[in-house]
Design a protein around this motif. Structure first.
Motif, PDB file in Angstrom:
ATOM      1  N   ALA A  95       0.837  -1.203   0.000  1.00  0.00           N
ATOM      2  CA  ALA A  95       0.000   0.000   0.000  1.00  0.00           C
ATOM      3  C   ALA A  95       0.862   1.239   0.000  1.00  0.00           C
ATOM      4  N   TYR A  96       1.988   1.245   0.785  1.00  0.00           N
ATOM      5  CA  TYR A  96       2.896   2.392   0.769  1.00  0.00           C
ATOM      6  C   TYR A  96       3.449   2.623  -0.642  1.00  0.00           C
ATOM      7  N   ALA A 133       2.189   1.782  -3.521  1.00  0.00           N
ATOM      8  CA  ALA A 133       1.151   2.290  -4.427  1.00  0.00           C
ATOM      9  C   ALA A 133       0.758   3.712  -4.085  1.00  0.00           C
ATOM     10  N   GLY A 134       0.743   4.074  -2.823  1.00  0.00           N
ATOM     11  CA  GLY A 134       0.294   5.397  -2.428  1.00  0.00           C
ATOM     12  C   GLY A 134       1.298   6.478  -2.707  1.00  0.00           C
ATOM     13  N   ILE A 135       2.571   6.178  -2.609  1.00  0.00           N
ATOM     14  CA  ILE A 135       3.608   7.196  -2.831  1.00  0.00           C
ATOM     15  C   ILE A 135       4.162   7.087  -4.251  1.00  0.00           C
ATOM     16  N   LEU A 136       3.509   6.428  -5.137  1.00  0.00           N
ATOM     17  CA  LEU A 136       3.964   6.232  -6.514  1.00  0.00           C
ATOM     18  C   LEU A 136       4.053   7.569  -7.239  1.00  0.00           C
ATOM     19  N   GLY A 137       5.111   7.740  -8.014  1.00  0.00           N
ATOM     20  CA  GLY A 137       5.250   8.943  -8.840  1.00  0.00           C
ATOM     21  C   GLY A 137       5.784  10.134  -8.085  1.00  0.00           C
ATOM     22  N   PHE A 174      -0.311   4.138   8.647  1.00  0.00           N
ATOM     23  CA  PHE A 174       1.121   4.263   8.931  1.00  0.00           C
ATOM     24  C   PHE A 174       1.528   3.536  10.207  1.00  0.00           C
ATOM     25  N   ASP A 175       0.777   2.517  10.585  1.00  0.00           N
ATOM     26  CA  ASP A 175       1.082   1.803  11.839  1.00  0.00           C
ATOM     27  C   ASP A 175       2.493   1.229  11.834  1.00  0.00           C
ATOM     28  N   TYR A 176       2.924   0.711  10.671  1.00  0.00           N
ATOM     29  CA  TYR A 176       4.237   0.081  10.625  1.00  0.00           C
ATOM     30  C   TYR A 176       5.378   1.088  10.485  1.00  0.00           C
ATOM     31  N   LEU A 177       4.998   2.382  10.344  1.00  0.00           N
ATOM     32  CA  LEU A 177       6.031   3.426  10.319  1.00  0.00           C
ATOM     33  C   LEU A 177       6.194   4.082  11.706  1.00  0.00           C
ATOM     34  N   LYS A 178       5.305   3.748  12.620  1.00  0.00           N
ATOM     35  CA  LYS A 178       5.400   4.292  13.947  1.00  0.00           C
ATOM     36  C   LYS A 178       6.310   3.422  14.803  1.00  0.00           C
ATOM     37  N   SER A 179       6.743   3.998  15.894  1.00  0.00           N
ATOM     38  CA  SER A 179       7.531   3.211  16.843  1.00  0.00           C
ATOM     39  C   SER A 179       6.636   2.208  17.536  1.00  0.00           C
ATOM     40  N   PRO A 180       7.142   1.105  18.028  1.00  0.00           N
ATOM     41  CA  PRO A 180       6.297   0.063  18.601  1.00  0.00           C
ATOM     42  C   PRO A 180       5.468   0.550  19.762  1.00  0.00           C
TER      43      PRO A 180
END
Length: 289
Positions: free
Chosen positions: A259-260, A262-266, A280-286
């Motif tokens: 999804a990241y 596809a979303g930040i494409l271009g 953005f759960d996987y971009l946050k700290s645990p």
């Protein structure tokens, strides 16, 4: 000496008289012996013959088959379509005495003039009793035979035998050729237009058949593609389901990365969403998840 001198002219005259009394007829000719214009003898066999010197003369005639080209003449068949006919004849002198009596001293020239007149008259009569189609068909040989047979009866009075008659050429008069050619050209152009129309019609049928075949092939290909795509999607979903069942947390992580991407494409790094979005759960700290 004087006696020999006197005898020499007598001998010369006697020899000249003897030579003038002899004539030869070869196999290619016939001869008439005339005395003061009257026929005294007919010599038809080749050989050596005698005549009275100074009183009688020899007139020779060709015994071979002679040719005569008839002057072109116009005839009008039953269908009133005028034609120009060119013919020729073969003849021979059959009765020498009758021939001499008919043409006199004019000989072959007058005879051919009369034969030409006879042939022209018979040609008009015979060809005028049939249609132009018969004249231009294979029947022309039979028509030429009729002309020959009809001409023989009249030519017999000249002492001439007509051996053969042939039609060499049969054409339209010069003044009718342009109209005939124009009509023929119009007929050929009409036939060409008909052929073009039939060709266009056949081409339309071929194009319609090709278009229908193309539509059918494309439709069938699309149907096959949809079937394959559906089967592939089902297989993909099955793989995803199997992967999710094996390790749900890793599968969620993988889906988030996709999804990241596809979303930040271009180069698009701007996104509008709620601060507490799970995107953005996987971009946050645990500790902040």
């Amino acid at each position: 000496m004087n006696r020999a001198t006197l005898l020499l002219p007598v001998v010369v005259l006697a020899l000249a008289a003897a030579l003038s009394a002899i004539f030869i007829v070869d196999e290619r000719e016939k001869a008439l012996v005339l005395q003061f214009g009257q026929i005294k003898a007919i010599r038809e066999e080749p050989g050596l013959y005698f005549k009275l010197p100074l009183i009688q003369e020899v007139v020779r005639y060709d015994d071979r088959i002679l040719g005569l080209d008839v002057e072109p003449l116009e005839v009008t068949p039953l269908d009133d379509r005028r034609l120009v006919v060119d013919a020729f004849a073969r003849y021979r002198i059959a009765d020498l005495q009758r021939f001499r009596q008919a043409v006199g001293a004019s000989g072959v020239a007058l005879a051919e003039n009369r034969i030409d007149t006879i042939l022209r008259a018979q040609t008009r009569e015979v060809l005028g009793s049939v249609t132009s189609s018969e004249i231009l068909s294979e029947d022309r040989a039979a028509l030429a035979t009729q002309i020959r047979d009809a001409s023989r009866n009249e030519a017999n009075s000249l002492g001439v035998e007509i051996i053969d008659v042939r039609l060499k050429r049969t054409d339209l008069p010069e003044q009718n050729l342009d109209a005939t050619f124009a009509r023929m050209r119009a007929e050929r152009e009409r036939e060409a237009a008909d052929e073009v129309a039939r060709g266009n019609e056949a081409a339309q049928r071929v194009r319609a058949q090709a278009d229908r075949t193309k539509v059918e092939l494309v439709s069938d290909a699309q149907r096959q593609a949809e079937i394959i795509r559906g089967e592939a999607d089902a297989r993909r979903n099955a793989v995803f389901a199997e992967a999710y069942g094996a390790d749900p947390e890793f599968f969620d992580f993988y889906r988030s990365l996709a999804a990241y991407r596809a979303g930040i494409l271009g180069g698009n790094s701007t996104m509008v969403m709620a601060p507490n979005s799970e995107f953005f759960d996987y971009l946050k700290s645990p500790e902040k998840r």
